[in-house]
Write a protein that holds these residues in place. Structure first.
Motif, short mmCIF file in Angstrom:
data_model
loop_
_atom_site.label_atom_id
_atom_site.label_comp_id
_atom_site.label_asym_id
_atom_site.label_seq_id
_atom_site.Cartn_x
_atom_site.Cartn_y
_atom_site.Cartn_z
N ALA A 1 -14.68 -7.74 4.12
CA ALA A 1 -13.34 -8.15 4.00
C ALA A 1 -12.42 -6.69 3.72
N PHE A 2 -13.18 -5.99 2.95
CA PHE A 2 -12.27 -4.72 2.58
C PHE A 2 -12.29 -3.75 3.81
N ARG A 3 -12.99 -3.82 4.63
CA ARG A 3 -13.10 -2.94 5.89
C ARG A 3 -11.85 -3.14 6.65
N VAL A 4 -11.40 -4.44 6.55
CA VAL A 4 -10.42 -4.74 7.53
C VAL A 4 -8.97 -4.92 6.62
N GLN A 5 -9.18 -4.52 5.37
CA GLN A 5 -8.08 -5.00 4.68
C GLN A 5 -7.19 -3.35 4.54
N GLU A 6 -6.08 -3.53 5.18
CA GLU A 6 -4.99 -2.28 5.57
C GLU A 6 -4.71 -1.67 4.21
N SER A 7 -4.39 -2.39 3.04
CA SER A 7 -3.94 -1.66 1.92
C SER A 7 -4.27 -2.54 0.81
N GLY A 8 -3.89 -1.80 -0.38
CA GLY A 8 -4.23 -2.29 -1.66
C GLY A 8 -5.74 -2.20 -2.23
N ALA A 9 -6.30 -2.98 -3.07
CA ALA A 9 -7.44 -2.92 -3.54
C ALA A 9 -7.99 -4.20 -3.67
N ARG A 10 -9.50 -4.29 -3.87
CA ARG A 10 -9.99 -5.60 -4.02
C ARG A 10 -11.12 -5.65 -5.23
N ILE A 11 -11.48 -6.51 -5.95
CA ILE A 11 -12.33 -6.59 -6.92
C ILE A 11 -13.37 -7.80 -6.76
N ILE A 12 -14.51 -7.63 -7.11
CA ILE A 12 -15.33 -8.58 -7.14
C ILE A 12 -15.34 -9.42 -8.44
N THR A 13 -15.40 -10.81 -8.23
CA THR A 13 -15.41 -11.56 -9.67
C THR A 13 -16.24 -12.57 -9.54
N VAL A 14 -16.56 -13.15 -10.80
CA VAL A 14 -17.43 -14.24 -11.07
C VAL A 14 -16.72 -15.22 -12.19
N ARG A 15 -17.12 -16.54 -11.94
CA ARG A 15 -16.51 -17.41 -12.79
C ARG A 15 -17.40 -17.63 -14.05
N THR A 16 -16.95 -17.59 -15.30
CA THR A 16 -17.80 -17.76 -16.40
C THR A 16 -17.46 -18.71 -17.31
N PRO A 17 -18.27 -19.47 -18.15
CA PRO A 17 -17.61 -20.50 -18.98
C PRO A 17 -17.12 -19.91 -20.24
N ASP A 18 -17.09 -18.79 -20.41
CA ASP A 18 -16.58 -18.19 -21.96
C ASP A 18 -16.15 -16.68 -21.32
N THR A 19 -14.84 -16.62 -21.15
CA THR A 19 -14.32 -15.09 -20.76
C THR A 19 -14.08 -14.34 -22.35
N ALA A 20 -14.38 -14.78 -23.42
CA ALA A 20 -14.15 -14.10 -24.64
C ALA A 20 -14.93 -12.42 -24.46
N GLY A 21 -14.08 -11.56 -24.72
CA GLY A 21 -14.70 -10.32 -24.71
C GLY A 21 -14.24 -9.73 -23.30
N TYR A 22 -13.97 -10.01 -22.57
CA TYR A 22 -13.72 -9.60 -21.07
C TYR A 22 -12.17 -9.93 -20.77
N SER A 23 -11.68 -9.39 -19.64
CA SER A 23 -10.30 -9.43 -19.21
C SER A 23 -10.04 -10.43 -18.18
N PRO A 24 -9.60 -11.74 -18.71
CA PRO A 24 -9.60 -13.14 -17.85
C PRO A 24 -8.59 -12.67 -16.50
N LEU A 25 -8.94 -13.07 -15.39
CA LEU A 25 -7.97 -12.95 -14.46
C LEU A 25 -7.43 -14.34 -13.85
N ARG A 26 -6.10 -14.12 -13.44
CA ARG A 26 -5.34 -15.28 -12.92
C ARG A 26 -5.17 -15.20 -11.34
N ILE A 27 -5.80 -16.01 -10.67
CA ILE A 27 -6.13 -15.95 -9.26
C ILE A 27 -5.56 -17.06 -8.61
N ALA A 28 -5.15 -16.64 -7.08
CA ALA A 28 -4.63 -18.01 -6.54
C ALA A 28 -5.29 -17.50 -4.97
N GLY A 29 -6.38 -18.45 -4.58
CA GLY A 29 -7.03 -18.12 -3.11
C GLY A 29 -7.80 -16.71 -3.35
N ASP A 30 -7.41 -15.79 -2.68
CA ASP A 30 -8.23 -14.33 -2.92
C ASP A 30 -7.17 -13.36 -3.40
#
Length: 244
Positions: free
Chosen positions: A125-154
């Motif tokens: 997906a990033f090979r054809v992404q013309e600008s910006g950045a991309r991060i790989i994410t996982v869903r976890t039952p407990d985000t304590a100690g991590y930086s939680p992400l707010r996402i919509a779609g991709d």
């Protein structure tokens, strides 16, 4: 479109002491193979052919003795990039490869993170992404100690602060980041945080503010192998039991 792999393998690994008293955590065996070999293997599976391995002088000879020129890893090329033994944050480590890249796109991988799922779809997906950045994410039952992400779609709409007291389900980044070469100019503009380091979330928030940070979500188990000796032993046993 070529994507170069950048594997961050510095750091002192103090949370795995005494196992890391004389070696790097990335050189510890995980199911009979060095952790760094398994991380590089994930990149190879995703179609990455060239890797820059960011290390410091403390265990450089051990890395080179194990990996040599990368011939045993199915890579096309493997090169070593030095960073100061006392690091000053992930963005500063990423900056070390600035003059070693031959293409515009690259994937940064924290060298102590392993996971079950593949990341080929994210890299493609990033090979054809013309600008910006991309991060790989996982869903976890407990985000304590991590930086939680707010996402919509991709699209990543927000990156929260780390809070060890906030126990909630949500998405976090896996320690794998995809950037274009423009990121180096952004890193140059970062100031140190209260702990005296440049911070990866400050860098990524620039892209979020531009609405130019996308994400790819993977499933399955994952582990920050350097988190604790207990985590390391659990992952080691998982691979040993699977016989891979």
């Amino acid at each position: 479109m070529s994507v170069t792999g950048v594997v961050l393998a510095g750091g002192r690994g103090t949370r795995l002491a005494p196992l890391t008293d004389r070696t790097s955590k990335q050189l510890l065996p995980v199911g009979g193979r060095a952790l760094i070999e398994r991380v590089i293997g994930k990149l190879v599976q995703a179609g990455v052919e060239d890797v820059l391995l960011v290390i410091d002088e403390r265990h450089a000879s051990q890395f080179m003795g194990l990996l040599e020129d990368g011939g045993g890893t199915d890579l096309r090329s493997l090169a070593y990039v030095w960073q100061p033994a006392r690091g000053s944050g992930l963005p500063s480590a990423i900056r070390q490869v600035r003059h070693h890249l031959t293409g515009d796109k690259f994937l940064v991988a924290c060298g102590d993170v392993l996971f079950e799922d593949g990341i080929k779809e994210a890299v493609d997906a990033f090979r054809v992404q013309e600008s910006g950045a991309r991060i790989i994410t996982v869903r976890t039952p407990d985000t304590a100690g991590y930086s939680p992400l707010r996402i919509a779609g991709d699209r990543v709409l927000g990156i929260g602060d780390k809070d060890r007291e906030l126990h909630t389900e949500g998405h976090i980044d896996l320690g794998y980041y995809l950037y274009h070469s423009e990121v180096f100019d952004l890193i140059d503009g970062l100031g140190p945080s209260d702990r005296g380091e440049t911070e990866i979330w400050d860098l990524n928030r620039i892209y979020v503010s531009r609405r130019d940070m996308r994400c790819s979500i993977i499933s399955g188990w994952w582990a920050d192998v350097g988190e604790s000796i207990e985590t390391y032993r659990s992952v080691d046993g998982r691979y040993a039991d699977a016989g891979v």
